[in-house]
Scaffold this active site. Structure first.
Site, short mmCIF file in Angstrom:
data_model
loop_
_atom_site.label_atom_id
_atom_site.label_comp_id
_atom_site.label_asym_id
_atom_site.label_seq_id
_atom_site.Cartn_x
_atom_site.Cartn_y
_atom_site.Cartn_z
N PRO A 2 53.68 45.73 26.73
CA PRO A 2 53.22 45.91 25.32
C PRO A 2 53.55 44.77 24.38
CG PRO A 2 54.38 47.94 26.68
CD PRO A 2 54.42 46.47 27.47
N GLU A 3 52.71 44.60 23.52
CA GLU A 3 53.04 43.66 22.29
C GLU A 3 53.64 44.16 21.19
OE1 GLU A 3 49.66 40.63 22.43
OE2 GLU A 3 49.31 40.84 24.52
#
Length: 287
Positions: A2-3
């Site tokens: 996840p960013e």
């Protein structure tokens, strides 16, 4: 993994449940994730009130009434669950129950109690408890650059950070010491929109183009947050829905497909830089 937009989406989903809540019935189901859980982790959370939920880069930070901050990193497959519900649908299966749920607690706000769980099938995530007054000096945070959505991030900052730098701009932007929280997906998108080649040396990009790039980075991240994150692979947001920004990717994941820029006859290429896939249009993004 996840960013920044995905982590921010989770933060916003957890905020109404955890902010101001008293933590009770804290349970730890294994000794470690990527790193060991803090000593006496359940006891130190038990009875604490969550003052707020912050985000720094890809970390979630929850200052507690005890003077410590509960820090969480999602790793690749880490996710919080609310009342046992799977938070979204996933391209790849990642169980959230049984042996894959590694800690749980109840968050009590007034008459409402919500069961909060944390599962991480691959165990690349981790948690910590650190003094709130010393968060910025902690090794996890001390070397981080400015937030890309904060006032410290600008073209001038990039120009200073990239001065004389021979490393390509794509990999340079992924350096968390330059800017905190940027990841592979959104760097590809930002460079495409700014019409900057990912292959060019960071130190050779002009200041005006870096100003454009900084503005584009803000736009790309802002759009992704509004859309709820990209929802690639194992990510899902904290209210049970999926994000839809992946449907608006201009270049990421589009190898061999036509460039979307009006009048461009280019075809999206993929190359590997720093061990990560880079997607770009060799016509729109000339050196």
């Amino acid at each position: 993994m996840p960013e920044l937009p995905e982590v921010e989406t989770v933060r916003r989903g957890l905020e109404p449940v955890l902010t101001g809540a008293r933590l009770t019935r804290v349970r730890q189901n294994r000794p470690d994730l990527r790193f060991p859980f803090p000593d006496r982790f359940p006891e130190r959370l038990e009875g604490a009130i969550v003052e707020r939920i912050d985000r720094r880069a890809k970390y979630l930070l929850m200052p507690l009434s005890t003077g410590e901050s509960w820090v969480s990193h999602l790793g690749m497959t880490g996710r919080f669950t609310l009342d046992g519900e799977q938070l979204g649908e996933f391209e790849e299966a990642a169980p959230i129950a049984g042996k894959h749920e590694h800690m749980s607690l109840c968050a009590v706000r007034g008459a409402v109690t919500t069961r909060v769980g944390f599962a991480d099938a691959r165990r690349f995530g981790f948690m910590g408890l650190i003094p709130t007054v010393g968060v910025e000096a902690h090794p996890w945070f001390a070397a981080l650059g400015p937030e890309p959505l904060g006032n410290g991030f600008s073209g001038a900052h990039l120009a200073e950070a990239f001065s004389g730098k021979k490393q390509n701009i794509k990999v340079s932007l992924l350096d968390q010491r330059v800017v905190a929280g940027l990841g592979n997906i959104y760097v590809c998108e930002a460079l495409y929109r700014a019409r900057i080649s990912p292959l060019i040396a960071a130190g050779k990009v002009s200041k005006p183009r870096l100003e454009t790039l900084a503005a584009v980075v803000r736009d790309v991240l802002g759009e992704a947050i509004i859309a709820g994150g990209s929802t690639l692979k194992d990510f899902a947001n904290a209210d049970g829905g999926q994000g839809y920004f992946q449907h608006r990717f201009d270049v990421y994941g589009r190898e061999g497909q036509p460039c979307l820029a009006e009048g461009c006859a280019g075809v999206v290429k993929r190359t590997v830089q720093g061990g990560r896939s880079t997607f770009w249009c060799p016509i729109c993004q000339k050196r």
